[in-house]
Design a protein around this motif. Sequence first.
Motif, mmCIF file in Angstrom:
data_model
loop_
_atom_site.group_PDB
_atom_site.id
_atom_site.type_symbol
_atom_site.label_atom_id
_atom_site.label_comp_id
_atom_site.label_asym_id
_atom_site.label_seq_id
_atom_site.Cartn_x
_atom_site.Cartn_y
_atom_site.Cartn_z
ATOM 1 N N SER A 1 -2.755 -4.200 -4.047
ATOM 2 C CA SER A 1 -2.029 -5.363 -3.574
ATOM 3 C C SER A 1 -0.571 -5.291 -4.017
ATOM 4 O O SER A 1 -0.243 -4.714 -5.055
ATOM 5 C CB SER A 1 -2.672 -6.626 -4.144
ATOM 6 O OG SER A 1 -1.844 -7.739 -3.958
ATOM 7 N N LYS A 2 0.306 -5.910 -3.241
ATOM 8 C CA LYS A 2 1.722 -5.942 -3.616
ATOM 9 C C LYS A 2 1.945 -6.754 -4.892
ATOM 10 O O LYS A 2 2.927 -6.559 -5.598
ATOM 11 C CB LYS A 2 2.549 -6.540 -2.479
ATOM 12 C CG LYS A 2 2.534 -5.694 -1.233
ATOM 13 C CD LYS A 2 3.248 -6.410 -0.112
ATOM 14 C CE LYS A 2 2.735 -5.879 1.204
ATOM 15 N NZ LYS A 2 3.148 -6.689 2.322
ATOM 16 N N LYS A 3 1.017 -7.640 -5.208
ATOM 17 C CA LYS A 3 1.126 -8.486 -6.405
ATOM 18 C C LYS A 3 0.523 -7.833 -7.645
ATOM 19 O O LYS A 3 0.642 -8.360 -8.740
ATOM 20 C CB LYS A 3 0.433 -9.815 -6.157
ATOM 21 C CG LYS A 3 1.075 -10.614 -5.055
ATOM 22 C CD LYS A 3 0.317 -11.884 -4.811
ATOM 23 C CE LYS A 3 0.935 -12.642 -3.637
ATOM 24 N NZ LYS A 3 0.198 -13.860 -3.351
ATOM 25 N N VAL B 1 6.066 1.769 -4.266
ATOM 26 C CA VAL B 1 6.026 0.916 -3.089
ATOM 27 C C VAL B 1 6.347 1.779 -1.879
ATOM 28 O O VAL B 1 7.356 2.480 -1.848
ATOM 29 C CB VAL B 1 7.026 -0.253 -3.211
ATOM 30 C CG1 VAL B 1 7.040 -1.069 -1.940
ATOM 31 C CG2 VAL B 1 6.680 -1.112 -4.403
ATOM 32 N N GLU C 1 8.140 -0.239 4.648
ATOM 33 C CA GLU C 1 7.651 -0.447 6.011
ATOM 34 C C GLU C 1 8.310 0.559 6.934
ATOM 35 O O GLU C 1 9.404 1.055 6.663
ATOM 36 C CB GLU C 1 7.892 -1.875 6.470
ATOM 37 C CG GLU C 1 9.199 -2.155 7.098
ATOM 38 C CD GLU C 1 9.305 -3.581 7.614
ATOM 39 O OE1 GLU C 1 10.198 -3.815 8.419
ATOM 40 O OE2 GLU C 1 8.523 -4.449 7.207
ATOM 41 N N ARG D 1 4.472 -2.786 4.627
ATOM 42 C CA ARG D 1 4.700 -2.223 3.297
ATOM 43 C C ARG D 1 3.387 -2.181 2.540
ATOM 44 O O ARG D 1 2.497 -2.980 2.770
ATOM 45 C CB ARG D 1 5.685 -3.091 2.521
ATOM 46 C CG ARG D 1 7.090 -2.969 2.992
ATOM 47 C CD ARG D 1 8.014 -3.854 2.228
ATOM 48 N NE ARG D 1 7.813 -3.653 0.799
ATOM 49 C CZ ARG D 1 8.463 -4.324 -0.127
ATOM 50 N NH1 ARG D 1 9.332 -5.223 0.203
ATOM 51 N NH2 ARG D 1 8.238 -4.097 -1.401
ATOM 52 N N ALA D 2 3.286 -1.246 1.637
ATOM 53 C CA ALA D 2 2.079 -1.123 0.819
ATOM 54 C C ALA D 2 2.491 -0.710 -0.587
ATOM 55 O O ALA D 2 3.646 -0.354 -0.833
ATOM 56 C CB ALA D 2 1.141 -0.087 1.419
ATOM 57 N N LYS D 3 1.550 -0.769 -1.505
ATOM 58 C CA LYS D 3 1.795 -0.359 -2.876
ATOM 59 C C LYS D 3 0.693 0.609 -3.275
ATOM 60 O O LYS D 3 -0.468 0.407 -2.956
ATOM 61 C CB LYS D 3 1.787 -1.586 -3.785
ATOM 62 C CG LYS D 3 2.387 -1.367 -5.143
ATOM 63 C CD LYS D 3 2.485 -2.695 -5.865
ATOM 64 C CE LYS D 3 3.429 -2.632 -7.016
ATOM 65 N NZ LYS D 3 3.517 -3.919 -7.724
#
Length: 98
Positions: A31-33, A58, A61, A75-77
Amino acid sequence: MSFSQYIYGPVTTEKAINEVEQFGRYSLLVSKKATKPIIKELVESIWNVKVTHISMSVIPEKRGTRGMRDTKRNRAKRAIITLSAGETINLFDSLLQN
């Protein structure tokens, strides 16, 4: 803390699979968080392994087109996890046998 809330699954690219075979580094989409302490706690509790190092990156996009349509990859992590010597995660065993 829920596993599916932070860890989405393994990265199954050729480079990621080679890193598992050669160096014991596992790549996960997260998750980005997600933060390093959260990922470390989840991986250690779920797979009963000792995490020695975590790198996070990260993935930006990406925009493109399909015919007349504009497309966008979100976007992804990515978390790259190094385990202590001799430990493995069973999630990747089926990918390594092929």
